[in-house]
Structures are given as structure tokens and as C-alpha cells.
Design an enzyme around this catalytic site. Structure first.
Site, PDB file in Angstrom:
ATOM      1  N   GLU A  37       0.862  -1.180   0.000  1.00 11.37           N
ATOM      2  CA  GLU A  37       0.000   0.000   0.000  1.00 11.37           C
ATOM      3  C   GLU A  37       0.902   1.235   0.000  1.00 11.37           C
ATOM      4  O   GLU A  37       1.801   1.335   0.839  1.00 11.37           O
ATOM      5  CB  GLU A  37      -0.891   0.011   1.248  1.00 11.37           C
ATOM      6  CG  GLU A  37      -1.837  -1.166   1.358  1.00 11.37           C
ATOM      7  CD  GLU A  37      -2.645  -1.113   2.646  1.00 11.37           C
ATOM      8  OE1 GLU A  37      -3.373  -0.120   2.848  1.00 11.37           O
ATOM      9  OE2 GLU A  37      -2.523  -2.052   3.459  1.00 11.37           O
ATOM     10  N   ARG A 262       4.926 -13.206   9.659  1.00 12.17           N
ATOM     11  CA  ARG A 262       5.637 -11.967   9.352  1.00 12.17           C
ATOM     12  C   ARG A 262       6.905 -11.876  10.190  1.00 12.17           C
ATOM     13  O   ARG A 262       7.085 -12.628  11.158  1.00 12.17           O
ATOM     14  CB  ARG A 262       4.740 -10.766   9.626  1.00 12.17           C
ATOM     15  CG  ARG A 262       4.371 -10.589  11.085  1.00 12.17           C
ATOM     16  CD  ARG A 262       3.437  -9.400  11.271  1.00 12.17           C
ATOM     17  NE  ARG A 262       3.083  -9.225  12.668  1.00 12.17           N
ATOM     18  CZ  ARG A 262       2.282  -8.260  13.117  1.00 12.17           C
ATOM     19  NH1 ARG A 262       1.754  -7.406  12.260  1.00 12.17           N
ATOM     20  NH2 ARG A 262       2.016  -8.152  14.401  1.00 12.17           N
ATOM     21  N   LYS A 272       3.409  -0.038  10.544  1.00  6.67           N
ATOM     22  CA  LYS A 272       3.512   1.181   9.747  1.00  6.67           C
ATOM     23  C   LYS A 272       2.822   2.347  10.458  1.00  6.67           C
ATOM     24  O   LYS A 272       3.271   3.489  10.391  1.00  6.67           O
ATOM     25  CB  LYS A 272       2.893   0.950   8.368  1.00  6.67           C
ATOM     26  CG  LYS A 272       3.334   1.970   7.333  1.00  6.67           C
ATOM     27  CD  LYS A 272       2.649   1.732   5.988  1.00  6.67           C
ATOM     28  CE  LYS A 272       3.045   0.446   5.360  1.00  6.67           C
ATOM     29  NZ  LYS A 272       2.457   0.301   4.002  1.00  6.67           N
TER      30      LYS A 272
END
Length: 704
Positions: A37, A262, A272
Site C-alpha cells: 500500500e 511476518r 507502519k
């Protein structure tokens, strides 16, 4: 020892892809994608995904796309798009002509939404966000149908068209899928597909005032691009049934979604949102602050793409979340920089040294190798003169035991130069601080060696005072003081764990003249100090600023840390005994053989995993060690050196055993190689044996 064939260990993702190729699924094609993104800068977690997606595509002769999931125009910026492209290329990957945006598919996604409405699988809902959340139910209670769930197909088509034409305000209504409000998976309880958002898009302008949600965009974009394997992190595992539901209802090409754990890195934040908070809160100077785990920040600090790729390859991929010690990343970095970084001499905290018996006006140039690991890098000439600078910490007037640097009457070697002996110390009259040393040199020791072979233990770096250039050096440390800053207790703010000494700026450092023309981003090893690079943001012609990338090991600091002072308790003095209250180093006969108790929390920090021994061999030159190659379900084998040789004359008997490994032990560089864990063993009087597990446990399963 096992044969290479039997020792092969593919991670679960590559195993799945290998079977798909073998069965000719999708015609044997392998096509992946990296779908960021554009609402922030990429970080180390993204690096793992990039290496995985582009890596498996290359390994299986396939393709990998770069696709921007640009479905939220209020949070996306062209700055982020440009930085992401730069970071992917910097890591060494190329999407060639396969650069895509989710916005490329807005028209097709709109048609897919109409198809679901016509098939009675979607409806326009007028509930607000809070009402939708309330109607959704909980993990233990089913949801309730929206009062708008049974609108007719015609009404839904009309309302959806009006949504597109901009007749409704933001948040007035949404398009939802009609699935199952009683599903145990909350993602299937009529999820939102489209929302009204009157905001211009960076690529489509004002064409749209409705935008698709990520869950509706993700799978359909994969399908449009012909993606065969959609690799996602574990948080999307519960979304997979929805991913598959859309594909089935739309009757379009079906990619396979596979989830992996992850990356969690110690002393680091990977969220983020939290990284953005650090930037906006002024805790760091920006996304490219060298303390940030962003790729742009790490690049500025001096991390190399090769080291990051090596790290991602070593940690592999797994199905279970775990914390990776940042020490492993630093080890990969040191290994890479050791091969490429030019050795130079820089003095951070200068102490003036005058060589009294060296001619005042004389300057000679000494030959210095640039990198002993790579003779092809050649050598350079460095000036030597009567007045030099050495590090303040390289001199002690009253040296402790095992301190081999300069002291009164002691001789040391100057790197590439001569032997010098300290004869006199000059101090500031007011403060008493040492400001200058007067020494003599042995002219027969040019190059740092004596013909008589006398022993000199200490070797110091230095710079010529007349030729030194003043510059700024920034010493960076962990951004957080706790290994897991994301694991803040309820009510705690993760920023409370910020390290107040994560940066130390030192001005007026002395660098050798060859560094005045160093290019931004150039890597160097400052002898005895660490690896540094030239800052790429604040360059000054002729006076570069240096960032510390990673430290070297400090032998003396380790010695001092192992000699803590303690105070003897007050008691009646004995003849010839110690005086009460005198600090002394602990001796073995002073210590009671009592095992310190720990708490459950202490024990929970140890990550115990089932490991399958794939290889086992004796270690040449080591009397106690056996080298084990252990499979922890990570898609790679960990090398572990274990002191169990006395119990296993033939190490081959260990191959195939399921052992218990400490998986989160900081990697240790040994003489024989890097040891990446510990194998537990039982020890008794004359007895020794590795601890094993039985049953159908798999490599990587937790031991509790």
C-alpha cells in the site's frame, strides 16, 4: 552424515509450489506479486516479503509483479510510490514491465460488484460504521441481519449506481456482500465491499467517489493478473475463506493464497502506523532516519542489500510467529561489510600525542592496505608526522590488569607506523584532565614490526594532526531499550520504550585526509571502532558526515563487564583478612552454589522448538564439539555447535532425532563458524545425552 538429497529442506511454501509445478497445476506456471500500500515507506518486514515473492518466482522460473494497492486515496502519496520502487530496485529485484496498480482495475471491480448484486450476493446497506459493528456480533455470539439485507436486486442496482454518481455523502451507505451473519468467521459476516469517499485519487483523479475495500480488491486483482500463488502474512489467514468466496461466486481464475509468519525483529517496531507516529511526533527526523527499520533508513545507516537478502534467506519462512534477534541481522551485515569496506583510521575523541624524538618538519607517507580480505582493493598512502591524535580511551595513567594500550613507560604499536613509548603526561592545571602525551618512537620499527622481535601487545589507530580533517560522526544504537517494544502492557505507550541514547553526535572527530572525498553512501571500517558510511542526506564537500552502521566487538569492554565490584558484608575482621567494605572482584570460593529462582515470565522468554537433526559431524580441532545441522521448520538448516562429543563417538546416530532447541538464542560467532541456537541435553555424574521428543511433532513445533 546425510546425503545432500536427504538433507534438503524446503520451507512449506516452496514445498507447496514444488508440488503444484510437479502436478502441472496452472500449466506449471509460477506467478507471484508484491502488493504494498503506498501509504508509507517499506520496512524490514516488507523486505522479507519482497525476497520471498521475487525469490520463489526466480527459483521456479516464474514471474513476480509489483502492484500498488492504492484503494485509499486519503492516505496515499506519490512520494510513497517513488520510495517503494526505489527500495525494491535497491534490494536487487526487477518487476520488468509488470508494474500495476489496483486502480487499474477499478472499472473491472465495479463490474464484479454489479455481478454480485445481480446474483443476489451483495446489497446496499444504510447502517453507519458503529451500527455495522454492533450488528456484526462477537466471537461467541452470531451477528444480526441488517434491516437492508433483503432489498431487491433492482433497488440495490439503483442505489449502487447513485453511490457511484455521488448522490450520497461519505459514510451514508456501503455495499456489502451477502454471505452468513452467523458464520464463526467474522470476516464472512457480510463484509463491506465499497464505501462512499469523496476524495480525489492520485491516479484516477475525480472519476470515482466510491472505492473498493482491500478484501474485495486483493483476490480479484490477483485473478486478473493470473497470479498463481498469493503469498500473504498470517493476519490474512482468517480472510482466506472470503478470498476464496469472491473467486467462487465470480467464477474467475483462482489463485492460491498461502500465509506465512511476518518478521518480528527485536528492539524494533514493524507497525507502519506506529512508525508514522514516530515520524509525526518528531521522535525521529523522518522515514529515512538511520534508526528506523525502514529500508530507506537502513540504507542511509549503511546496511547493504546483500546483507538484508542474506538475512531473509537465513531466517526462512514459517507458519508460527517468533521474534528474530537483531544480532543475526547485524552478523549478516558484518560478514558483508567485512568483504567490501575499506579500512581507514578515524579518531572520535582525540588526545594529542607529541613524538619528541621525531623531526619537527618531517612528514613521511606510510603504506596502508585498504582491505586485508580483498587484496584487489590495493593500498593507500597515509601521512605520519611529529604530532598525532589517538583515542582518549587508548591511554590510562593507572592501567588495570589486562589493559594493553598506552600507559606511562609502556610501548605500543601504531597501526602501519612505529612503536612509541609514553614518557610524560601533560594535564590541564585547573581540571586535571590529561590533554597531551609526550612519547618517543623507535625508528627501526617502521611498518609496526621490530627486528629484535620484542613483544608489543597493544596496537592503536591514529591520525596525523597536521593532516587530519575535522568532521561529524553519528553513533547510532537501538531505537528502543526493550527487545519487544510492541508488547506494551495495557495502558502503556510504546514510545515510553524509546532509547534516549539511540544517537550520539560527536563533532570535531579527526579523519585521515583520504576520507575528505568520500562519496555519499560509501562504506568504511573505522579500525577498532566499527563500520560506518557517509551520510547521504547531510553531505558537506570536503567534510563528510559519517553514520555508524554497526559496531565491532570490544574485547576490553567485555573484560570489564565480567569484573563487577562487590562489597564484603560487615563482620568481625580476621587476622590477615580483607577490610570490611572494600570492593573486590568475586572469586569462585566466595560464591554460594545457589541457583537463582526465576519467574514464569522469565521462562516464557525462552523459545523452545522441536528440531530435526539432518546432519551431524565431528568438529576438527575441537575436543568437545559436534556440529549439528538442525531443521526448525524455517525452510533452512541451522548450524548448532554442541558440546556433546563425549557421549557420541559416532555423531551419525543423532541424524533423524527430534531434539529440543533454544530457537531465540543470540547467534554466536565461534572459531569454527556461526552457532545459531542451542540443543538441550541431560547431564549427570558420568552421564550425558541430548533431550529428545517423541510422537508426531514436526520441526518448528513449540515445546512448552
Amino acid at each position: 552424515m546425510n546425503s545432500p538429497e536427504s538433507a534438503e529442506s524446503l520451507d512449506f511454501i516452496r514445498s507447496i509450489i514444488k508440488e503444484d509445478v510437479k502436478s502441472n497445476k496452472n500449466g506449471g506456471r509460477v506467478h507471484t506479486r508484491f502488493p504494498p500500500e503506498p501509504n508509507g515507506y517499506l520496512h524490514m518486514g516488507h523486505a522479507k516479503s519482497i525476497c520471498l515473492n521475487f525469490g520463489v518466482a526466480k527459483e521456479f522460473g516464474g514471474l513476480c509483479n509489483l502492484r500498488f494497492d492504492d484503494t485509499n486515496p486519503t492516505k496515499e502519496e506519490e512520494e510513497y510510490v517513488a520510495s517503494i520502487k526505489e527500495d525494491v530496485r535497491w534490494l536487487g529485484f526487477d518487476w520488468e514491465d509488470r508494474l500495476y496498480y489496483a486502480s487499474d482495475y477499478f472499472d473491472q471491480l465495479y463490474e464484479y460488484a454489479l455481478q454480485l448484486i445481480r446474483n443476489g450476493k451483495a446489497y446496499v446497506c444504510d447502517l453507519g460504521p458503529d451500527e455495522i459493528r454492533a450488528y456484526r456480533g462477537t466471537l461467541t455470539e452470531p451477528g444480526r441481519d441488517s434491516p437492508y439485507r433483503n432489498r431487491s436486486v433492482e433497488e440495490n442496482l439503483e442505489l449502487f449506481d447513485r453511490m457511484r454518481r455521488g448522490e450520497f455523502e461519505d459514510g451514508a451507505c456501503v455495499l456489502r456482500a451477502k454471505i452468513d451473519m452467523a458464520s464463526p468467521n467474522l470476516n464472512l459476516r457480510d463484509p463491506v465491499l465499497y464505501r462512499v469517499l469523496h476524495a480525489p485519487h492520485q491516479r484516477t483523479g475525480n472519476k470515482w467517489c466510491i472505492y473498493p475495500m482491500y478484501d474485495f480488491t486483493h483476490g480479484q486483482s490477483d485473478s486478473i493478473e493470473g497470479i498463481t500463488h498469493s503469498l500473504c502474512t498470517l493476519e490474512f489467514e482468517d480472510h482466506r475463506p472470503l478470498y476464496d468466496w469472491f473467486i467462487k461466486e465470480l467464477k474467475i481464475f483462482a489463485p492460491r493464497q498461502i500465509e506465512f509468519a511476518r518478521l518480528n525483529l527485536s528492539y524494533t517496531i514493524m507497525s507502519k502506523r506506529k512508525l508514522l507516529e514516530l515520524v509525526r511526533g518528531g521522535y525521529v527526523t523522518g522515514w529515512n532516519d538511520p534508526r528506523m527499520p525502514t529500508l530507506s533508513g537502513m540504507r542511509r545507516r549503511g546496511y547493504t542489500a546483500e546483507a538484508i537478502r542474506d538475512f531473509c534467506d537465513r531466517i526462512g519462512v514459517a507458519k508460527k510467529e517468533s521474534m528474530v534477534d537483531i544480532g543475526l541481522l547485524q552478523h549478516c551485515l558484518r560478514e558483508d561489510l567485512n568483504q567490501r569496506a575499506q579500512r581507514v583510521m578515524v579518531v572520535l575523541h582525540p588526545l594529542r600525542v607529541v613524538i619528541d624524538n621525531y623531526p619537527e618538519e618531517q612528514v613521511e607517507y606510510l603504506d596502508a592496505e585498504n582491505n586485508p580480505e580483498d587484496p584487489a582493493m590495493g593500498s593507500r598512502q597515509i601521512p605520519f608526522s611529529r604530532v598525532l591524535y589517538i583515542e582518549e580511551e587508548d591511554f590510562r595513567e593507572d592501567p588495570p590488569k589486562k589493559y594493553f594500550r598506552l600507559a606511562p613507560g609502556r610501548e605500543v604499536r601504531l597501526k602501519h607506523g612505529y612503536y612509541i613509548r609514553c614518557d610524560r603526561v601533560v594535564k590541564d592545571e585547573k581540571s586535571g584532565k590529561i590533554i597531551e602525551l609526550h612519547c618517543t618512537y623507535d625508528p627501526e620499527t617502521r611498518g609496526g614490526w621490530s627486528q629484535d622481535g620484542r613483544l608489543v601487545k597493544g596496537t592503536l589507530h591514529w591520525v596525523s594532526a597536521a593532516h587530519a580533517i575535522d568532521t561529524e560522526v553519528r553513533l547510532y544504537d537501538h531505537l528502543f531499550v526493550t527487545p519487544n517494544p510492541a508488547d506494551a502492557k495495557e495502558g502503556a505507550d510504546f514510545t515510553s520504550f524509546l532509547n534516549p541514547t539511540s544517537i550520539e553526535t560527536i563533532s570535531s572527530c579527526k579523519i585521515e585526509p583520504s576520507l575528505s572525498a568520500a562519496a555519499p553512501g560509501a562504506h568504511f571500517q573505522f579500525l577498532r571502532l566499527g563500520y560506518f558510511c557517509v551520510d547521504s542526506v547531510d553531505p558537506t564537500p570536503g567534510r563528510p558526515v559519517f553514520n555508524r552502521t554497526v559496531t565491532l566487538r570490544d574485547t576490553w569492554a567485555k573484560i570489564e563487564k565480567t569484573q563487577p565490584e562487590r562489597v564484603i558484608p560487615e563482620k568481625a575482621p580476621k587476622a590477615g583478612g580483607r577490610k570490611e567494605g572494600k570492593p573486590v572482584a568475586p572469586k569462585s570460593d566466595d560464591v554460594s552454589p545457589v541457583v537463582e529462582e526465576i519467574t514464569i515470565d522469565d521462562f516464557s522468554r525462552i523459545d523452545l522448538r522441536v528440531g530435526l537433526v539432518r546432519e551431524a559431524a565431528l568438529v576438527e580441532g575441537a575436543k568437545k564439539l559436534i556440529r549439528l545441522m538442525v531443521d526448525l521448520g524455517e525452510g533452512r538448516l541451522r548450524q548448532v555447535f554442541s558440546g556433546i562429543r563425549s557421549a557420541y563417538a559416532d555423531p551419525a546416530v543423532l541424524v533423524g532425532k527430534k531434539v529440543i532447541c533454544v530457537a531465540n538464542l543470540k547467534p554466536r560467532q565461534m572459531k569454527f563458524g556461526l552457532s545459531e541456537g542451542m540443543v538441550l541435553a541431560g547431564v549427570g555424574e558420568g552421564r550425558l545425552g541430548v533431550a529428545t521428543v517423541e510422537g508426531d511433532l514436526l520441526p518448528g513445533d513449540q515445546v512448552k
